[in-house]
Design a protein around this motif. Structure first.
Motif, PDB file in Angstrom:
ATOM      1  N   VAL A  22      44.732   7.646 -22.052  1.00 49.41           N
ATOM      2  CA  VAL A  22      45.733   7.789 -21.200  1.00 49.41           C
ATOM      3  C   VAL A  22      44.819   7.374 -19.353  1.00 49.41           C
ATOM      4  O   VAL A  22      43.659   7.710 -19.452  1.00 49.41           O
ATOM      5  N   ILE A  24      44.405   6.584 -15.167  1.00 55.16           N
ATOM      6  CA  ILE A  24      44.949   6.937 -14.226  1.00 55.16           C
ATOM      7  C   ILE A  24      43.406   5.222 -13.603  1.00 55.16           C
ATOM      8  O   ILE A  24      42.557   5.116 -13.739  1.00 55.16           O
ATOM      9  N   ASP A  28      49.774  -1.561 -10.937  1.00 58.73           N
ATOM     10  CA  ASP A  28      52.129  -1.441 -11.076  1.00 58.73           C
ATOM     11  C   ASP A  28      51.255  -1.606 -13.063  1.00 58.73           C
ATOM     12  O   ASP A  28      52.558  -1.943 -13.553  1.00 58.73           O
ATOM     13  N   TRP A  30      50.823  -1.791 -17.281  1.00 61.34           N
ATOM     14  CA  TRP A  30      51.431  -1.008 -17.935  1.00 61.34           C
ATOM     15  C   TRP A  30      49.714  -1.318 -18.824  1.00 61.34           C
ATOM     16  O   TRP A  30      48.814  -2.336 -19.118  1.00 61.34           O
ATOM     17  N   VAL A  46      50.972   3.301 -21.174  1.00 58.38           N
ATOM     18  CA  VAL A  46      51.329   4.416 -19.739  1.00 58.38           C
ATOM     19  C   VAL A  46      51.200   3.537 -18.832  1.00 58.38           C
ATOM     20  O   VAL A  46      50.939   2.681 -18.848  1.00 58.38           O
ATOM     21  N   ARG A  47      52.932   3.618 -17.752  1.00 57.10           N
ATOM     22  CA  ARG A  47      52.035   3.408 -16.218  1.00 57.10           C
ATOM     23  C   ARG A  47      52.224   4.758 -15.444  1.00 57.10           C
ATOM     24  O   ARG A  47      53.827   5.378 -15.512  1.00 57.10           O
ATOM     25  N   LEU A  48      51.647   4.096 -14.331  1.00 56.37           N
ATOM     26  CA  LEU A  48      51.677   5.347 -13.597  1.00 56.37           C
ATOM     27  C   LEU A  48      53.023   4.431 -12.535  1.00 56.37           C
ATOM     28  O   LEU A  48      52.579   3.443 -12.095  1.00 56.37           O
ATOM     29  N   VAL A  53      55.848   8.746 -14.706  1.00 58.82           N
ATOM     30  CA  VAL A  53      54.784   7.723 -15.547  1.00 58.82           C
ATOM     31  C   VAL A  53      55.702   7.279 -16.440  1.00 58.82           C
ATOM     32  O   VAL A  53      56.815   8.333 -17.412  1.00 58.82           O
ATOM     33  N   TRP A  67      60.754   7.704 -19.154  1.00 54.67           N
ATOM     34  CA  TRP A  67      59.767   7.961 -17.183  1.00 54.67           C
ATOM     35  C   TRP A  67      59.799  10.130 -17.221  1.00 54.67           C
ATOM     36  O   TRP A  67      60.733  10.135 -17.422  1.00 54.67           O
ATOM     37  N   ALA A  70      55.340  13.592 -13.247  1.00 56.93           N
ATOM     38  CA  ALA A  70      53.982  13.197 -12.642  1.00 56.93           C
ATOM     39  C   ALA A  70      53.990  15.324 -13.370  1.00 56.93           C
ATOM     40  O   ALA A  70      53.103  15.164 -13.339  1.00 56.93           O
ATOM     41  N   TRP A  73      54.226  15.674 -16.569  1.00 63.71           N
ATOM     42  CA  TRP A  73      52.771  14.314 -17.566  1.00 63.71           C
ATOM     43  C   TRP A  73      51.797  15.445 -17.686  1.00 63.71           C
ATOM     44  O   TRP A  73      51.039  15.614 -18.210  1.00 63.71           O
ATOM     45  N   SER A  74      51.242  16.111 -16.202  1.00 61.98           N
ATOM     46  CA  SER A  74      49.513  16.872 -15.931  1.00 61.98           C
ATOM     47  C   SER A  74      49.892  17.439 -17.194  1.00 61.98           C
ATOM     48  O   SER A  74      49.277  18.340 -17.847  1.00 61.98           O
TER      49      SER A  74
END
Length: 89
Positions: A22, A24, A28, A30, A46-48, A53, A67, A70, A73-74
């Motif tokens: 991943v 950060i 926007d 991918w 991945v896309r934030l 995510v 999707w 957050a 995902w964390s």
């Protein structure tokens, strides 16, 4: 948020191409692992988003994306880092 680079599990060997990573970043877009090579379409991207995510298969960019919140995902990434999904155990 500034680009902080790609993150890979510490359980992955340095020469392994079979990893999920991943990154950060601001924006926007991918993203896929820098270990994937230029033309490799066998990756997880991945896309934030705002509080979420997105995860998709790079072979089917127009297909569905998963999707995840957050916090979820964390938690998932934390469990990877802790080795909870290490099959070598």
């Amino acid at each position: 948020m500034a680009d902080t680079g790609w993150f890979k599990s510490s359980y992955s060997s340095n020469d392994s191409d079979n990893c999920v990573e991943v990154r950060i970043t601001a924006g926007d877009e991918w993203l896929k692992s820098s270990y994937s090579g230029g033309g490799n379409d066998h990756c997880v991207e991945v896309r934030l988003g705002r509080g979420v995510v997105g995860v998709r298969d790079s072979k089917d960019r127009g297909g569905p994306a998963l999707w995840v919140g957050a916090a979820g995902w964390s938690s998932f990434v934390g469990r990877i880092k802790a080795g909870n999904f290490d099959t070598a155990r």
